[in-house]
Design a protein around this motif. Structure first.
Motif, PDB file in Angstrom:
ATOM      1  N   ARG A  38       0.835  -1.201   0.000  1.00 26.86           N
ATOM      2  CA  ARG A  38       0.000   0.000   0.000  1.00 26.86           C
ATOM      3  C   ARG A  38       0.865   1.245   0.000  1.00 26.86           C
ATOM      4  NH1 ARG A  38      -2.564  -0.358   6.160  1.00 26.86           N
ATOM      5  NH2 ARG A  38      -0.659   0.212   7.298  1.00 26.86           N
ATOM      6  N   GLN A  39       0.276   2.322  -0.528  1.00 26.79           N
ATOM      7  CA  GLN A  39       0.975   3.602  -0.548  1.00 26.79           C
ATOM      8  C   GLN A  39       0.010   4.694  -0.131  1.00 26.79           C
ATOM      9  OE1 GLN A  39       2.868   4.669  -4.279  1.00 26.79           O
ATOM     10  NE2 GLN A  39       4.283   6.041  -3.218  1.00 26.79           N
ATOM     11  N   ALA A  40       0.334   5.314   0.991  1.00 24.22           N
ATOM     12  CA  ALA A  40      -0.458   6.429   1.487  1.00 24.22           C
ATOM     13  C   ALA A  40       0.056   7.728   0.884  1.00 24.22           C
ATOM     14  CB  ALA A  40      -0.373   6.482   3.016  1.00 24.22           C
ATOM     15  N   MET A  83      -9.810  -7.095   5.357  1.00 25.63           N
ATOM     16  CA  MET A  83      -9.338  -6.039   6.253  1.00 25.63           C
ATOM     17  C   MET A  83     -10.429  -5.721   7.265  1.00 25.63           C
ATOM     18  SD  MET A  83      -7.440  -3.546   3.493  1.00 25.63           S
ATOM     19  CE  MET A  83      -8.972  -3.030   2.742  1.00 25.63           C
ATOM     20  N   ASN A  84     -10.156  -5.978   8.519  1.00 29.87           N
ATOM     21  CA  ASN A  84     -11.088  -5.717   9.612  1.00 29.87           C
ATOM     22  C   ASN A  84     -10.531  -4.648  10.540  1.00 29.87           C
ATOM     23  OD1 ASN A  84     -12.741  -7.824   8.621  1.00 29.87           O
ATOM     24  ND2 ASN A  84     -11.681  -9.336   9.891  1.00 29.87           N
ATOM     25  N   SER A  85     -11.404  -4.095  11.353  1.00 26.99           N
ATOM     26  CA  SER A  85     -11.007  -3.074  12.336  1.00 26.99           C
ATOM     27  C   SER A  85     -10.169  -1.986  11.678  1.00 26.99           C
ATOM     28  CB  SER A  85     -10.224  -3.730  13.492  1.00 26.99           C
ATOM     29  OG  SER A  85     -10.999  -4.723  14.118  1.00 26.99           O
ATOM     30  N   GLU A  89      -5.415   5.405   9.480  1.00 24.59           N
ATOM     31  CA  GLU A  89      -4.048   5.258   8.964  1.00 24.59           C
ATOM     32  C   GLU A  89      -3.914   4.121   7.957  1.00 24.59           C
ATOM     33  OE1 GLU A  89      -5.016   5.422  12.179  1.00 24.59           O
ATOM     34  OE2 GLU A  89      -3.792   4.105  13.451  1.00 24.59           O
ATOM     35  N   ASP A  90      -4.962   3.349   7.755  1.00 30.08           N
ATOM     36  CA  ASP A  90      -4.961   2.336   6.695  1.00 30.08           C
ATOM     37  C   ASP A  90      -5.310   2.928   5.339  1.00 30.08           C
ATOM     38  OD1 ASP A  90      -6.453   0.088   9.052  1.00 30.08           O
ATOM     39  OD2 ASP A  90      -4.360   0.100   8.400  1.00 30.08           O
ATOM     40  N   THR A 121     -10.179   4.202   1.585  1.00 33.42           N
ATOM     41  CA  THR A 121     -10.242   5.394   2.420  1.00 33.42           C
ATOM     42  C   THR A 121     -11.033   5.074   3.680  1.00 33.42           C
ATOM     43  OG1 THR A 121     -10.189   6.815   0.464  1.00 33.42           O
ATOM     44  CG2 THR A 121     -10.908   7.815   2.534  1.00 33.42           C
ATOM     45  N   VAL A 122     -10.413   5.318   4.831  1.00 34.92           N
ATOM     46  CA  VAL A 122     -11.049   5.042   6.114  1.00 34.92           C
ATOM     47  C   VAL A 122     -11.286   6.374   6.813  1.00 34.92           C
ATOM     48  CG1 VAL A 122     -10.927   3.777   8.283  1.00 34.92           C
ATOM     49  CG2 VAL A 122      -9.813   2.856   6.231  1.00 34.92           C
TER      50      VAL A 122
END
Length: 124
Positions: A38-40, A83-85, A89-90, A121-122
């Protein structure tokens, strides 16, 4: 040659779940180690998870261990990332990648084929 197409990204609230899928073309999918990266925004691409050819071995980044699960279904040429919880920042573009070696690695340079990425996007 392997072509990879990710799907399943989207917008989710913190604490929610998403499942990413990566569909692969080619008859040799089952021989590849598969990884998710991943890349933020403003950051370098980082390792998230990897799974060996038969699903018998997996590896996770510390930041996602216990929250994310990588799996694969060779009969469908597909690898998944549950992907849970989820946390803010994810938030990142998530890429799947294929590595022709028979071992798990976190090194991006070892992965020969990459998908185009899917946005996760979270919100807080």
């Amino acid at each position: 040659q392997v072509q990879l197409v990710e799907s399943g990204g989207g917008l989710v609230q913190a604490g929610g779940s998403l499942r990413l899928s990566c569909a692969a073309s080619g008859r040799t999918f089952s021989s590849y180690t598969m990884g998710w990266f991943r890349q933020a925004p403003g950051k370098e691409r980082e390792f998230v998870a990897a799974i060996n050819w038969n699903g018998g071995s997996t590896s996770y980044a510390d930041s996602v261990n216990g929250r994310f699960t990588i799996s694969r279904l060779n009969a469908k040429n597909t690898v998944y990332l549950q992907m849970n919880s989820l946390k803010p920042e994810d938030t990142a573009v998530y890429y799947c990648a294929a590595h022709p070696g028979g071992y798990i690695t976190r090194t991006q340079g070892a992965y020969r084929y990459w998908g185009q990425g899917t946005q996760v996007t979270v919100s807080s």
